[in-house]
Design a protein around this motif. Structure first.
Motif, short mmCIF file in Angstrom:
data_model
loop_
_atom_site.label_atom_id
_atom_site.label_comp_id
_atom_site.label_asym_id
_atom_site.label_seq_id
_atom_site.Cartn_x
_atom_site.Cartn_y
_atom_site.Cartn_z
N UNK A 18 0.82 -1.20 0.00
CA UNK A 18 0.00 0.00 0.00
C UNK A 18 0.85 1.25 0.00
N UNK A 19 0.29 2.35 -0.51
CA UNK A 19 0.99 3.63 -0.50
C UNK A 19 2.02 3.78 -1.57
N UNK A 20 2.06 2.88 -2.56
CA UNK A 20 3.12 2.95 -3.57
C UNK A 20 2.68 3.66 -4.84
N UNK A 21 1.39 3.86 -5.01
CA UNK A 21 0.91 4.36 -6.29
C UNK A 21 1.23 5.84 -6.48
N UNK A 22 1.08 6.65 -5.43
CA UNK A 22 1.29 8.09 -5.59
C UNK A 22 2.68 8.46 -6.07
N UNK A 23 3.78 7.88 -5.47
CA UNK A 23 5.11 8.24 -5.96
C UNK A 23 5.31 7.91 -7.43
N UNK A 24 4.76 6.76 -7.89
CA UNK A 24 4.95 6.38 -9.27
C UNK A 24 4.24 7.33 -10.22
N UNK A 25 3.10 7.88 -9.80
CA UNK A 25 2.36 8.79 -10.66
C UNK A 25 3.08 10.12 -10.79
N UNK A 27 6.48 10.38 -10.73
CA UNK A 27 7.84 10.15 -11.21
C UNK A 27 7.80 9.33 -12.50
N UNK A 28 8.91 9.31 -13.24
CA UNK A 28 8.93 8.50 -14.47
C UNK A 28 8.84 7.02 -14.15
N UNK A 29 8.32 6.24 -15.09
CA UNK A 29 8.29 4.79 -14.93
C UNK A 29 9.72 4.28 -14.75
N UNK A 30 9.91 3.36 -13.83
CA UNK A 30 11.24 2.82 -13.61
C UNK A 30 11.82 2.21 -14.89
N UNK A 31 10.99 1.49 -15.63
CA UNK A 31 11.50 0.85 -16.85
C UNK A 31 11.89 1.85 -17.92
N UNK A 91 22.91 -8.08 -10.09
CA UNK A 91 22.19 -6.81 -10.01
C UNK A 91 21.80 -6.40 -11.43
N UNK A 92 20.77 -5.58 -11.53
CA UNK A 92 20.32 -5.15 -12.86
C UNK A 92 19.42 -3.93 -12.77
N UNK A 93 19.02 -3.45 -13.94
CA UNK A 93 18.11 -2.32 -14.04
C UNK A 93 16.66 -2.82 -13.95
N UNK A 94 15.70 -1.92 -13.75
CA UNK A 94 14.31 -2.34 -13.50
C UNK A 94 13.71 -3.14 -14.64
N UNK A 95 13.00 -4.20 -14.26
CA UNK A 95 12.23 -5.01 -15.19
C UNK A 95 10.74 -4.68 -15.06
N UNK A 96 10.35 -4.03 -13.97
CA UNK A 96 8.97 -3.60 -13.73
C UNK A 96 9.00 -2.16 -13.21
N UNK A 97 7.84 -1.54 -13.16
CA UNK A 97 7.74 -0.15 -12.72
C UNK A 97 7.51 0.00 -11.23
N UNK A 98 6.90 -0.99 -10.61
CA UNK A 98 6.65 -0.91 -9.18
C UNK A 98 7.96 -1.09 -8.41
N UNK A 99 8.36 -0.14 -7.57
CA UNK A 99 9.67 -0.24 -6.90
C UNK A 99 9.77 -1.41 -5.95
N UNK A 100 8.70 -1.70 -5.23
CA UNK A 100 8.72 -2.82 -4.29
C UNK A 100 8.91 -4.14 -5.05
N UNK A 133 18.61 12.41 -8.49
CA UNK A 133 17.97 13.64 -8.94
C UNK A 133 16.69 13.37 -9.72
N UNK A 134 16.36 12.08 -9.93
CA UNK A 134 15.18 11.70 -10.71
C UNK A 134 14.16 10.97 -9.84
N UNK A 135 14.63 10.06 -8.99
CA UNK A 135 13.74 9.27 -8.16
C UNK A 135 13.73 9.79 -6.73
N UNK A 136 12.58 9.78 -6.10
CA UNK A 136 12.45 10.24 -4.72
C UNK A 136 13.07 9.22 -3.77
#
Length: 373
Positions: A18-25, A27-31, A91-100, A133-136
């Motif tokens: 819960x509480x994850x949707x607002x930051x994504x809206x 900020x840019x999509x992680x992918x 380690x790698x770069x994002x495969x999905x947009x949800x940070x969790x 400087x891009x992600x909170x």
């Protein structure tokens, strides 16, 4: 957008999510910040081979049971008569947009290498590179929370780590585990006559490509998360079975690439029974629409000369054969008499798609032969 609906559906009423949707809206999509996601951003096999050539030309201590010789999943160093240390990093770069979810997937993928050697994880260190400087800090914190949640599930702490400010988001772990020296399972010890069992279905790379194109359904996203966050914790139980000779996990080089590593290491030919290979729902249809990863083509270009495909083998099927898997399944080489026991271990630990997918045959012109019937 479709990817947002899929993400919300996967989150559901889970209080941890819960509480994850607002930051994504906001900020840019992680992918959108990564040029390639998950294990699909691995360096192509042929390029990697050139880079690593000659890097192991130094004295190797007797205690180093597994090094870089056969591109195995982790290094193994014997500590005493009953314990060996399993050490790996991923380690790698994002495969999905949800940070969790990103954190969960990356952690499960890193721990998989310990399980693939037959080891039990004991602790991890976090590797974190983020564009601050891009992600909170809230979004970055959720990535770390996701990784920590999977480590808790594995029963281990994240005992430290390292962070840097980077252009692309990067997250993963240094994973450490223990295994009895006699139970180390290498990717190079398959035997002629062995049967091959795969623990998870294929198709994660294709689903990730669909997500990036906003063409992944809620159901597709849910099965992608379920597969990539499932710990390959069957590894230690499989390692104690005397009929299990070799083990590896299927990740960025795809089923074809990791089967080839197994074949090269043992000096055998691996035969894949393609109709028996489990596949995630909907991925064949997506592949038929041309929704595949760039890494699939790079994989095929690197090792196609070692692979024999049957007449009429379709482009979508070839894309699946070379589809990079993130946190993919264990590939087990075992005696025919041990197959039922291996499948039972998988089933008891929730791997309902585990299946016999091929066998090990004497060396031939091709290291990997795919059968369509």
């Amino acid at each position: 957008m479709l990817h947002e609906d899929a993400r919300r559906a996967a989150i559901g009423d889970n209080p941890c999510m819960s509480g994850q949707i607002a930051p994504l809206e906001a900020e840019p999509r992680l992918t959108s910040l990564s040029h390639g996601g998950g294990c699909g951003c691995k360096i192509a096999p042929g390029v990697l081979s050139s880079i690593l050539k000659g890097t192991g030309a130094m004295p190797i201590p007797a205690e180093l049971l597994v090094g870089i010789e056969t591109s195995d999943d982790a290094a193994v160093y014997q500590l005493n008569e009953t314990q060996a240390l399993v050490a790996t990093t991923d380690f790698f770069m994002p495969i999905v947009d949800d940070p969790f979810d990103f954190g969960r997937i990356a952690a499960a993928n890193a721990l998989s290498d310990v399980y693939a050697m037959g080891g039990t994880p004991i602790m991890a260190l976090a590797l974190v590179g983020m564009p601050i400087n891009v992600l909170s800090t809230a979004t970055i914190g959720k990535i770390l929370e996701g990784g920590a949640s999977v480590c808790r599930e594995a029963g281990i702490p994240i005992a430290g780590g390292h962070t840097i400010d980077s252009v692309e988001p990067i997250y993963g772990l240094v994973a450490l585990g223990l295994v009895h020296p006699d139970r180390v399972k290498r990717n190079a010890s398959a035997k002629e006559g062995d049967m091959l069992v795969l623990g998870k279905p294929l198709g994660v790379g294709i689903l990730s490509a669909a997500l990036k194109k906003n063409q992944l359904s809620a159901e597709g996203y849910a099965q992608m998360i379920a597969s990539t966050t499932q710990l390959n914790a069957a590894g230690p139980a499989l390692s104690v079975l005397p009929g299990v000779h070799a083990m590896t996990d299927v990740t960025g080089f795809a089923l074809a690439g990791h089967a080839l590593e197994l074949a090269r290491g043992a000096g055998v030919t691996v035969q894949i029974d393609w109709p028996s290979v489990p596949v995630l729902a909907g991925v064949r249809e997506l592949a038929a629409q041309g929704i595949i990863t760039g890494a699939s083509a790079r994989n095929w270009a690197a090792y196609q000369h070692e692979v024999h495909l049957p007449n009429g083998f379709s482009e979508p099927d070839r894309a699946l054969l070379t589809d990079p898997q993130t946190s993919g399944g264990l590939l087990v080489s075992c005696s025919p008499a041990s197959v039922d026991e291996v499948l039972s271990v998988f089933r008891q630990r929730g791997f309902g798609h585990a299946a016999v997918v091929g066998k090990v045959t004497p060396a031939s012109e091709f290291s990997l032969v795919v059968k369509s019937a």
